[in-house]
Motif scaffolding. Structure first.
Motif, PDB file in Angstrom:
ATOM      1  N   MET A  63      -7.143   0.610   9.128  1.00  0.00           N
ATOM      2  CA  MET A  63      -7.849   1.827   8.754  1.00  0.00           C
ATOM      3  C   MET A  63      -7.219   2.475   7.535  1.00  0.00           C
ATOM      4  O   MET A  63      -7.880   3.235   6.819  1.00  0.00           O
ATOM      5  N   PHE A  64      -5.955   2.188   7.296  1.00  0.00           N
ATOM      6  CA  PHE A  64      -5.233   2.711   6.128  1.00  0.00           C
ATOM      7  C   PHE A  64      -4.188   1.675   5.740  1.00  0.00           C
ATOM      8  O   PHE A  64      -3.809   0.823   6.545  1.00  0.00           O
ATOM      9  N   SER A  65      -3.720   1.727   4.519  1.00  0.00           N
ATOM     10  CA  SER A  65      -2.668   0.810   4.084  1.00  0.00           C
ATOM     11  C   SER A  65      -1.381   1.143   4.829  1.00  0.00           C
ATOM     12  O   SER A  65      -1.005   2.315   4.950  1.00  0.00           O
ATOM     13  N   GLY A  95       2.418   6.167  13.417  1.00  0.00           N
ATOM     14  CA  GLY A  95       1.710   7.264  14.059  1.00  0.00           C
ATOM     15  C   GLY A  95       1.908   8.598  13.385  1.00  0.00           C
ATOM     16  O   GLY A  95       1.234   9.577  13.718  1.00  0.00           O
ATOM     17  N   GLN A  96       2.815   8.681  12.430  1.00  0.00           N
ATOM     18  CA  GLN A  96       3.043   9.914  11.690  1.00  0.00           C
ATOM     19  C   GLN A  96       2.170   9.956  10.434  1.00  0.00           C
ATOM     20  O   GLN A  96       1.787   8.930   9.894  1.00  0.00           O
ATOM     21  N   VAL A  97       1.852  11.171  10.004  1.00  0.00           N
ATOM     22  CA  VAL A  97       1.123  11.351   8.758  1.00  0.00           C
ATOM     23  C   VAL A  97       2.106  11.258   7.593  1.00  0.00           C
ATOM     24  O   VAL A  97       3.182  11.864   7.620  1.00  0.00           O
ATOM     25  N   ALA A  98       1.722  10.494   6.575  1.00  0.00           N
ATOM     26  CA  ALA A  98       2.590  10.332   5.410  1.00  0.00           C
ATOM     27  C   ALA A  98       2.363  11.486   4.435  1.00  0.00           C
ATOM     28  O   ALA A  98       1.389  11.491   3.683  1.00  0.00           O
ATOM     29  N   GLU A 101       4.578  11.793  -1.489  1.00  0.00           N
ATOM     30  CA  GLU A 101       3.977  11.122  -2.633  1.00  0.00           C
ATOM     31  C   GLU A 101       5.123  10.652  -3.507  1.00  0.00           C
ATOM     32  O   GLU A 101       5.819  11.466  -4.136  1.00  0.00           O
ATOM     33  N   LEU A 102       5.349   9.351  -3.495  1.00  0.00           N
ATOM     34  CA  LEU A 102       6.514   8.799  -4.167  1.00  0.00           C
ATOM     35  C   LEU A 102       6.395   8.883  -5.683  1.00  0.00           C
ATOM     36  O   LEU A 102       5.311   8.762  -6.258  1.00  0.00           O
ATOM     37  N   GLN A 103       7.527   9.065  -6.296  1.00  0.00           N
ATOM     38  CA  GLN A 103       7.666   8.992  -7.747  1.00  0.00           C
ATOM     39  C   GLN A 103       8.440   7.723  -8.082  1.00  0.00           C
ATOM     40  O   GLN A 103       9.118   7.142  -7.229  1.00  0.00           O
ATOM     41  N   PRO A 104       8.356   7.269  -9.324  1.00  0.00           N
ATOM     42  CA  PRO A 104       9.101   6.062  -9.688  1.00  0.00           C
ATOM     43  C   PRO A 104      10.574   6.174  -9.326  1.00  0.00           C
ATOM     44  O   PRO A 104      11.189   7.228  -9.463  1.00  0.00           O
ATOM     45  N   ARG A 105      11.097   5.067  -8.783  1.00  0.00           N
ATOM     46  CA  ARG A 105      12.494   4.955  -8.373  1.00  0.00           C
ATOM     47  C   ARG A 105      12.801   5.736  -7.099  1.00  0.00           C
ATOM     48  O   ARG A 105      13.961   5.976  -6.784  1.00  0.00           O
ATOM     49  N   GLN A 106      11.745   6.085  -6.329  1.00  0.00           N
ATOM     50  CA  GLN A 106      11.952   6.737  -5.034  1.00  0.00           C
ATOM     51  C   GLN A 106      11.544   5.782  -3.907  1.00  0.00           C
ATOM     52  O   GLN A 106      10.728   4.870  -4.098  1.00  0.00           O
ATOM     53  N   ALA A 107      12.125   6.036  -2.725  1.00  0.00           N
ATOM     54  CA  ALA A 107      11.834   5.208  -1.554  1.00  0.00           C
ATOM     55  C   ALA A 107      11.805   6.071  -0.302  1.00  0.00           C
ATOM     56  O   ALA A 107      12.391   7.166  -0.263  1.00  0.00           O
ATOM     57  N   VAL A 108      11.090   5.591   0.725  1.00  0.00           N
ATOM     58  CA  VAL A 108      11.007   6.263   2.026  1.00  0.00           C
ATOM     59  C   VAL A 108      11.287   5.223   3.108  1.00  0.00           C
ATOM     60  O   VAL A 108      10.745   4.108   3.057  1.00  0.00           O
ATOM     61  N   ARG A 109      12.118   5.595   4.067  1.00  0.00           N
ATOM     62  CA  ARG A 109      12.330   4.727   5.229  1.00  0.00           C
ATOM     63  C   ARG A 109      11.004   4.660   5.994  1.00  0.00           C
ATOM     64  O   ARG A 109      10.366   5.685   6.262  1.00  0.00           O
ATOM     65  N   ILE A 110      10.569   3.424   6.348  1.00  0.00           N
ATOM     66  CA  ILE A 110       9.263   3.264   6.997  1.00  0.00           C
ATOM     67  C   ILE A 110       9.363   2.185   8.068  1.00  0.00           C
ATOM     68  O   ILE A 110      10.235   1.312   8.017  1.00  0.00           O
ATOM     69  N   PHE A 111       8.454   2.273   9.059  1.00  0.00           N
ATOM     70  CA  PHE A 111       8.480   1.330  10.164  1.00  0.00           C
ATOM     71  C   PHE A 111       7.138   0.603  10.287  1.00  0.00           C
ATOM     72  O   PHE A 111       6.116   1.048   9.769  1.00  0.00           O
ATOM     73  N   GLY A 113       3.653  -0.742  10.848  1.00  0.00           N
ATOM     74  CA  GLY A 113       2.411  -0.080  11.248  1.00  0.00           C
ATOM     75  C   GLY A 113       2.256   1.328  10.733  1.00  0.00           C
ATOM     76  O   GLY A 113       1.170   1.917  10.860  1.00  0.00           O
ATOM     77  N   ALA A 114       3.301   1.887  10.137  1.00  0.00           N
ATOM     78  CA  ALA A 114       3.218   3.256   9.619  1.00  0.00           C
ATOM     79  C   ALA A 114       2.406   3.285   8.327  1.00  0.00           C
ATOM     80  O   ALA A 114       2.431   2.342   7.529  1.00  0.00           O
ATOM     81  N   LYS A 115       1.703   4.389   8.099  1.00  0.00           N
ATOM     82  CA  LYS A 115       0.901   4.569   6.896  1.00  0.00           C
ATOM     83  C   LYS A 115       1.824   4.763   5.696  1.00  0.00           C
ATOM     84  O   LYS A 115       2.713   5.618   5.711  1.00  0.00           O
ATOM     85  N   ILE A 116       1.608   3.944   4.661  1.00  0.00           N
ATOM     86  CA  ILE A 116       2.491   4.054   3.500  1.00  0.00           C
ATOM     87  C   ILE A 116       2.128   5.309   2.704  1.00  0.00           C
ATOM     88  O   ILE A 116       0.957   5.700   2.623  1.00  0.00           O
TER      89      ILE A 116
END
Length: 416
Positions: A63-65, A95-98, A101-111, A113-116
């Protein structure tokens, strides 16, 4: 139609003129059977049912990326070499809402099935990342779009998920459930009465002393229907014309199919066929040139607004009943649910010789692969009153009439 019953004539088994073949009998079942309409069922109750209308997806899948792995969503507009570093700005669980909004050279810990988050260009699996508190460093080169499940890549809105006539298997139900389908239109199952004829059925061990025998037909038939997720009503009837007449009169208006065992040959106590004809059932066929199961009887009775009641009479010997269930009842059950298909015979190679017979035989065999070839081996104790070889058999094999079968010959079979 003239329903008069001819006087009993005793003749050599299988020698009567005009017997129809197995293939003719199967085709006549298809030609004279109509489906029983449709119903809406919860998907959880629809296992093994046939789809009556195409099912289309109302959503896209995913349903979402989303992330395909546990790792880190990264924003970068080119492929990244090993030792590239990124600022870590948060975490997203499945299951969490993302809200990032990433900027260049940024990262987020993700699991998984989570929405990127927005502006994600790739995901680095955690196995190739070093965590340094407020930043991460790649230990391997990483390309764009790695480990990202893109929205709609599996299923798009409006895509056909299940086609009319498709049988709902475990996998189909799981796939429809994932797409949010909760109910489905299916062809209706027939309401079935199983009638076991005969006064010889033993109820207790003591009954065996009076010449009676234990009943295998009722447990056989009930288990067969249970394997198809279908319940039936089992009834026993005495070997008298009046008892059979009273029972058929009552069942005809309540059931879509009356399935009988015994009472369909030409014996003095075989009342199924004469009673059915007396009550107005139209005979479709009687007697098939096969072994076991020659005296098979198929008929139907129109009930005006109530539709049609079908009657399939199987012989009484349990070996013949088993063959009849696997070939003819299976074909009839599918036809009543809109699926007019002949059995799907496989081809196998017989591993020994067989003598000819005047009728087509349906033998219980073992099929197994040997160096990529499906080999068939017949089992002993094939008489129609015997069932013990069903503890080894996994198929029924067609042996053409009037042919001496040679080892290595290709034959048709049906897995059971």
């Amino acid at each position: 139609m003239n329903h008069a019953v001819n006087a009993t004539v005793h003749s050599a088994c299988g020698s009567e003129p005009g017997l129809i073949s197995v293939d003719q009998a199967l085709q006549m079942i298809l030609d004279h059977t109509d489906h029983l309409g449709t119903e809406i069922l919860p998907l959880s109750q629809a296992l093994n049912r046939f789809v009556a209308e195409d099912v289309y997806s109302e959503i896209q899948l995913p349903m979402f990326s989303q992330s395909a792995v546990d790792g880190y969503a990264i924003c970068m507009d080119t492929d990244m070499p090993s030792r590239s570093t990124f600022e870590l700005i948060g975490e997203i669980r499945a299951g969490q809402v993302a809200n990032f909004e990433l900027q260049p050279r940024q990262a987020v810990r993700i699991f998984t099935g989570a929405k990127i988050p927005k502006q994600t260009t790739t995901v680095a699996r955690q196995e190739i990342v070093q965590f340094d508190g407020s930043s991460i460093t790649l230990t391997e080169a990483l390309r764009l779009d790695a480990d990202v499940r893109k929205a709609g890549e599996e299923i798009t809105i409006g895509q056909c998920l299940a086609s009319q006539g498709q049988q709902l298997s475990i996998g189909t139900i799981a796939a429809l459930s994932m797409a949010g389908v909760r109910e489905v239109s299916v062809y209706r199952y027939p309401k079935i009465a199983v009638v076991i004829t005969g006064d010889e059925v033993a109820e207790t061990v003591e009954d065996l002393n009076s010449g009676k025998i234990f009943d295998a037909n009722a447990p056989l038939i009930q288990a067969w229907f249970q394997s198809r997720n279908q319940q039936v009503d089992i009834l026993h009837v005495a070997d008298t014309e009046q008892a059979v007449c009273d029972l058929f009169t009552n069942l005809r208006d309540q059931y879509d199919l009356i399935l009988t065992t015994g009472g369909v040959s030409v014996g003095d106590y075989d009342f199924v066929r004469p009673v059915a004809l007396k009550l107005g059932f139209e005979q479709i066929f009687w007697k098939v040139k096969q072994k076991p199961g020659k005296p098979m009887f198929f008929a139907k009775s129109e009930r005006s607004e109530q539709g049609t009641c079908y009657l399939l009479g199987l012989p009484g010997n349990p070996g013949a009943v088993y063959v009849g269930m696997q070939i003819y009842v299976a074909t009839l059950m599918d036809a009543l649910q809109g699926q007019k298909l002949l059995p799907q015979w496989f081809n196998g190679v017989i591993s020994h010789d067989l003598k000819a017979d005047s009728r087509e035989r349906l033998l219980r065999m073992v099929a197994s692969f040997e160096t990529g070839i499906l080999k068939l081996s017949s089992l002993p104790k094939q008489q129609s009153h015997m069932l013990s070889n069903l503890m080894q058999a996994n198929c029924l094999v067609r042996i053409p009439a009037h042919q001496n079968i040679q080892s290595g010959q290709v034959l048709q079979g049906l897995f059971i």
